[in-house]
Design a protein around this motif. Structure first.
Motif, PDB file in Angstrom:
ATOM      1  N   GLU A   1       0.825  -1.198   0.000  1.00 40.70           N
ATOM      2  CA  GLU A   1       0.000   0.000   0.000  1.00 40.70           C
ATOM      3  C   GLU A   1       0.870   1.263   0.000  1.00 40.70           C
ATOM      4  OE1 GLU A   1      -3.198   0.285  -0.490  1.00 40.70           O
ATOM      5  OE2 GLU A   1      -3.429  -1.887  -0.650  1.00 40.70           O
ATOM      6  N   GLY A   2       1.956   1.263   0.779  1.00 35.84           N
ATOM      7  CA  GLY A   2       2.858   2.417   0.797  1.00 35.84           C
ATOM      8  C   GLY A   2       3.560   2.613  -0.530  1.00 35.84           C
ATOM      9  N   TYR A   3       3.981   1.509  -1.156  1.00 40.74           N
ATOM     10  CA  TYR A   3       4.656   1.573  -2.456  1.00 40.74           C
ATOM     11  C   TYR A   3       3.713   2.145  -3.514  1.00 40.74           C
ATOM     12  CZ  TYR A   3       7.622  -0.109  -6.320  1.00 40.74           C
ATOM     13  OH  TYR A   3       8.419  -0.202  -7.435  1.00 40.74           O
ATOM     14  N   ILE A   4       2.485   1.645  -3.536  1.00 41.01           N
ATOM     15  CA  ILE A   4       1.507   2.136  -4.505  1.00 41.01           C
ATOM     16  C   ILE A   4       1.215   3.618  -4.272  1.00 41.01           C
ATOM     17  CG2 ILE A   4      -0.945   1.978  -5.144  1.00 41.01           C
ATOM     18  CD1 ILE A   4      -0.668  -1.069  -4.756  1.00 41.01           C
ATOM     19  N   ALA A   5       1.115   4.025  -3.009  1.00 38.10           N
ATOM     20  CA  ALA A   5       0.843   5.443  -2.704  1.00 38.10           C
ATOM     21  C   ALA A   5       1.964   6.334  -3.216  1.00 38.10           C
ATOM     22  CB  ALA A   5       0.662   5.628  -1.197  1.00 38.10           C
ATOM     23  N   SER A   6       3.212   5.926  -3.008  1.00 38.62           N
ATOM     24  CA  SER A   6       4.351   6.728  -3.477  1.00 38.62           C
ATOM     25  C   SER A   6       4.404   6.767  -4.994  1.00 38.62           C
ATOM     26  CB  SER A   6       5.668   6.163  -2.916  1.00 38.62           C
ATOM     27  OG  SER A   6       5.744   6.343  -1.521  1.00 38.62           O
ATOM     28  N   LYS A   7       4.180   5.629  -5.639  1.00 42.62           N
ATOM     29  CA  LYS A   7       4.235   5.579  -7.098  1.00 42.62           C
ATOM     30  C   LYS A   7       3.080   6.354  -7.733  1.00 42.62           C
ATOM     31  CE  LYS A   7       8.043   3.646  -7.392  1.00 42.62           C
ATOM     32  NZ  LYS A   7       9.165   4.381  -8.023  1.00 42.62           N
ATOM     33  N   THR A   8       1.952   6.386  -7.072  1.00 46.37           N
ATOM     34  CA  THR A   8       0.830   7.181  -7.578  1.00 46.37           C
ATOM     35  C   THR A   8       1.169   8.665  -7.541  1.00 46.37           C
ATOM     36  OG1 THR A   8      -0.767   5.500  -6.865  1.00 46.37           O
ATOM     37  CG2 THR A   8      -1.618   7.723  -7.236  1.00 46.37           C
ATOM     38  N   LEU A   9       1.845   9.103  -6.478  1.00 53.10           N
ATOM     39  CA  LEU A   9       2.282  10.495  -6.398  1.00 53.10           C
ATOM     40  C   LEU A   9       3.304  10.812  -7.485  1.00 53.10           C
ATOM     41  CD1 LEU A   9       2.670  11.212  -2.569  1.00 53.10           C
ATOM     42  CD2 LEU A   9       1.002  12.196  -4.140  1.00 53.10           C
ATOM     43  N   GLU A  10       4.205   9.884  -7.758  1.00 47.55           N
ATOM     44  CA  GLU A  10       5.209  10.102  -8.798  1.00 47.55           C
ATOM     45  C   GLU A  10       4.538  10.228 -10.165  1.00 47.55           C
ATOM     46  OE1 GLU A  10       8.710   7.615  -6.421  1.00 47.55           O
ATOM     47  OE2 GLU A  10       8.156   7.021  -8.459  1.00 47.55           O
TER      48      GLU A  10
ATOM     49  N   SER B   1       1.485  11.232 -10.708  1.00 43.09           N
ATOM     50  CA  SER B   1       0.774  12.515 -10.719  1.00 43.09           C
ATOM     51  C   SER B   1       1.733  13.669 -10.972  1.00 43.09           C
ATOM     52  CB  SER B   1       0.051  12.720  -9.379  1.00 43.09           C
ATOM     53  OG  SER B   1      -0.953  11.745  -9.199  1.00 43.09           O
ATOM     54  N   SER B   2       2.926  13.600 -10.395  1.00 42.76           N
ATOM     55  CA  SER B   2       3.925  14.644 -10.610  1.00 42.76           C
ATOM     56  C   SER B   2       4.326  14.711 -12.075  1.00 42.76           C
ATOM     57  CB  SER B   2       5.155  14.382  -9.731  1.00 42.76           C
ATOM     58  OG  SER B   2       6.169  15.319  -9.982  1.00 42.76           O
ATOM     59  N   PHE B   3       4.513  13.535 -12.695  1.00 41.17           N
ATOM     60  CA  PHE B   3       4.870  13.501 -14.113  1.00 41.17           C
ATOM     61  C   PHE B   3       3.759  14.107 -14.964  1.00 41.17           C
ATOM     62  CE2 PHE B   3       4.581  11.344 -18.232  1.00 41.17           C
ATOM     63  CZ  PHE B   3       5.818  11.658 -18.763  1.00 41.17           C
ATOM     64  N   LEU B   4       2.517  13.759 -14.660  1.00 38.50           N
ATOM     65  CA  LEU B   4       1.390  14.239 -15.464  1.00 38.50           C
ATOM     66  C   LEU B   4       1.112  15.720 -15.249  1.00 38.50           C
ATOM     67  CD1 LEU B   4      -1.022  11.187 -15.106  1.00 38.50           C
ATOM     68  CD2 LEU B   4       0.369  11.824 -17.084  1.00 38.50           C
ATOM     69  N   ASP B   5       1.720  16.318 -14.242  1.00 36.51           N
ATOM     70  CA  ASP B   5       1.588  17.757 -14.013  1.00 36.51           C
ATOM     71  C   ASP B   5       2.442  18.572 -14.984  1.00 36.51           C
ATOM     72  OD1 ASP B   5      -0.285  17.771 -12.032  1.00 36.51           O
ATOM     73  OD2 ASP B   5       1.158  17.817 -10.383  1.00 36.51           O
ATOM     74  N   GLU B   6       3.350  17.899 -15.730  1.00 38.45           N
ATOM     75  CA  GLU B   6       4.242  18.605 -16.643  1.00 38.45           C
ATOM     76  C   GLU B   6       3.820  18.359 -18.092  1.00 38.45           C
ATOM     77  OE1 GLU B   6       8.376  18.377 -16.080  1.00 38.45           O
ATOM     78  OE2 GLU B   6       8.283  18.575 -13.890  1.00 38.45           O
ATOM     79  N   ILE B   7       4.080  19.346 -18.937  1.00 37.06           N
ATOM     80  CA  ILE B   7       3.823  19.235 -20.372  1.00 37.06           C
ATOM     81  C   ILE B   7       5.163  19.026 -21.067  1.00 37.06           C
ATOM     82  CG2 ILE B   7       2.799  20.339 -22.385  1.00 37.06           C
ATOM     83  CD1 ILE B   7       0.852  19.668 -20.060  1.00 37.06           C
TER      84      ILE B   7
END
Length: 447
Positions: free
Chosen positions: A418-427, A429-435
Motif C-alpha cells: 500500500e505504501g509503495y503504490i501510494a508513493s508511485k501514484t504520487l510520482e 501525478s507529478s509527471f502528469l503535471d508537466e507538459i
C-alpha cells in the motif's frame, strides 16, 4: 561483533572521520545519516524516520498513514562486512549498508533489504538457497545541466562524440580509459568481483557484470556498484545514468537477473538431475515467474520512464514467455552446462531497486516451486506474444495490476504494498503535471 570483526573494522576505518550509514529506500536510493567514525565504532544508536523509506523519487511523501501517523523512528544497524572504505573519496570516507529495523528489533515492513531477507528465509525453510547474478547496463554522458536538452556522450580522443556504431567495441577512442581504470581499481578495493565488461548497443552505453553468488550479497554489491559508478563519474566530469531509457531511438538499460536454486547442504542445483536433465523444479520455477511477472511488473519497472524502454521490444521484452536462448523472451534460459542451469529474468530495468527486483523475482519462483505451477510451452524464433503473456506497458497499468495482487500482499505485506503504490501514484501525478516538449512541438500547431 567478534574480536576479529572489530579488529578488521578498526583497520578499515583508520584515518576515516565520517561513515555514511545508508539503507535503500523503495526506489533503491541510499538514504540515511552521516555519523562520526568514533560514534560508529562505539555503536551509538542511529535512528531514521520511517517515512524516509517511502520517499518519492522527486521528493515528498505519501500521507503519513502509509508509514505510521506518528512517523516514528527505525534503527539502522550494519554488520562489519557491510562497511566499506570508499577508495575514490578524498578526504577518505566510509559507507555502511544498513538494515532498517523497528525499535523492538523486528525488520521494518517498509525495508526493501528486509523484504529480500524475508524471501531468502522462505527458501531456507525448504533447505534451499538462491544463487543469482545481475547484469547492470548504464550510459556514460557528458556533464548535463539543462534537463530540457538531450543527453550527449562525452567528447572522445578524436574530438568527436560517439554516434552509436560501437556495440561490442573494445576501442579506447571514447577517452573513458581513466574513468574505467578508477572504476576497476575501486571495485578491487571494495571486494566487488568483476566478471566481464562490454560496450552495449546504445550510444555510450556499457555493461559490467558481477559474479554470481548469494542473493543478499549480490543486491548489496549492485547497490554499492551503482553508487561507485555515479560518484567516480562525477569525479571525472561524467554523468553516469541508470534511467531505463535516457535516449530516444536507442535501446534502454536493463538489469537482467540470472537465477538458480541450490541445496543449502549439498550445493546441488535443484534445476538439474543426476543425468544432467532439467527437473520438475526447474519448470515449476519458470511457471511461478510466468504467473507473477504481470502482477509484480511495477517492482521491476518502477518509473514512468521504465515503460519507454519496452518500446524496443527485442532488446527489452515485455512478456512472460520463456525460451531457450532467445533474447526476445522475458524469461530466457541461457545456454550453459547442466550444473549452471538457470533462468534469466529480462524484465527489470537498470532503474529498479536491486533488493526489490531480486525479492520479487525470487518470490515468484518460490511461488511456482511451492504450488508446482506448470509453465506454458517454450517459444523459439520470431513469435507473437500469446494472449495472457503480455505485461503492463504503462506505469498506470502496472499500478492497477499491483493494486489487485493478493500474491504481492502475501509476500511483501499489506504495509509495504500500500505504501509503495501510494508513493508511485504520487510520482505518476507529478509527471502528469508537466507538459513535454513533444506535446508543445506536435500538438500546439495541429489540434
Amino acid at each position: 561483533m567478534t574480536t576479529d570483526g572489530r579488529s578488521s573494522l578498526l583497520e578499515r576505518l583508520t584515518g576515516i572521520n565520517e561513515v555514511e550509514c545508508v539503507t535503500p529506500d523503495l526506489n533503491g536510493v541510499p538514504r540515511g545519516k552521516v555519523m562520526t567514525a568514533e560514534g560508529f565504532l562505539e555503536g551509538r544508536r542511529l535512528q531514521l524516520a520511517r517515512g524516509v523509506l517511502l520517499q518519492c523519487i522527486m521528493g515528498g511523501y505519501p500521507p503519513a498513514r502509509f508509514y505510521g501517523s506518528d512517523d516514528g523512528d527505525l534503527q539502522l544497524s550494519s554488520a562489519p562486512e557491510r562497511v566499506f572504505r570508499l577508495p575514490w573519496s578524498n578526504p577518505p570516507r566510509a559507507m555502511a549498508i544498513c538494515d532498517a529495523d523497528e525499535l523492538d528489533g523486528r525488520s521494518s515492513g517498509l525495508s526493501t533489504r528486509g523484504l529480500l531477507k524475508r524471501v531468502l528465509a522462505a527458501y531456507a525453510e525448504h533447505g534451499w538457497e538462491p544463487v543469482v547474478a545481475t547484469e547492470l547496463e548504464f550510459f556514460i554522458f557528458d556533464k548535463h545541466s539543462d534537463p530540457q536538452q538531450p543527453f550527449q556522450p562525452p567528447i572522445g580522443l578524436d574530438g568527436r562524440r560517439e554516434s552509436g556504431c560501437s556495440a561490442f567495441s573494445v576501442s579506447s577512442a571514447s577517452g573513458l580509459r581513466p574513468f574505467l581504470d578508477e572504476i576497476y581499481s575501486s571495485m578491487a578495493a571494495l571486494g566487488l568481483p568483476r566478471d566481464t565488461f562490454m560496450h552495449e548497443m546504445g550510444v555510450s552505453q556499457f555493461e559490467i557484470n558481477l559474479l554470481h553468488g548469494d542473493a543478499l550479497l549480490i543486491a548489496d554489491q549492485t547497490f554499492l556498484f551503482k553508487h561507485l559508478l555515479r560518484e567516480v563519474g562525477l569525479k571525472h566530469g561524467l554523468n553516469v545514468v541508470f534511467m531505463a531509457k535516457p535516449l530516444a531511438h536507442t535501446p534502454g538499460s536493463s538489469m537482467h537477473i540470472h537465477q538458480s536454486v541450490v541445496e543449502q547442504v549439498a550445493g546441488r542445483n535443484i534445476f538439474t538431475d543426476a543425468a544432467g536433465e532439467a527437473t520438475p523444479a526447474f519448470y515449476h520455477f519458470i511457471g511461478g515467474q510466468q504467473a507473477a511477472l504481470a502482477e509484480f511488473a511495477l517492482l521491476f519497472a518502477p518509473n514512468v520512464n521504465s515503460y519507454q524502454r519496452f518500446c524496443h521490444p527485442y532488446a527489452s521484452p515485455n512478456n512472460a514467455c520463456w525460451s531457450n536462448d532467445n533474447r526476445a523472451a522475458g524469461l530466457r534460459i541461457p545456454a550453459s552446462a547442466p550444473a549452471a542451469r538457470r533462468v534469466e529474468n529480462r524484465l527489470p530495468g537498470a532503474d529498479a531497486n536491486p533488493y526489490l527486483a531480486l525479492a520479487a523475482s525470487l518470490a515468484a519462483g518460490l511461488h511456482g516451486l511451492r504450488e508446482q505451477v506448470q509453465p506454458t510451452a517454450p517459444i523459439q524464433g520470431e513469435f507473437e506474444v500469446p494472449e495472457g503473456q503480455s505485461l503492463p506497458c504503462t506505469l498506470h497499468a502496472a499500478l492497477a495490476r499491483l493494486q489487485g495482487s493478493q500474491l504481492a500482499r502475501e509476500w511483501f505485506g499489506q504495509e509495504f504494498i500500500e505504501g509503495y503504490i501510494a508513493s508511485k501514484t504520487l510520482e505518476l501525478s507529478s509527471f502528469l503535471d508537466e507538459i513535454t516538449p513533444w506535446e508543445r512541438r506536435v500538438l500546439a500547431g495541429q489540434v
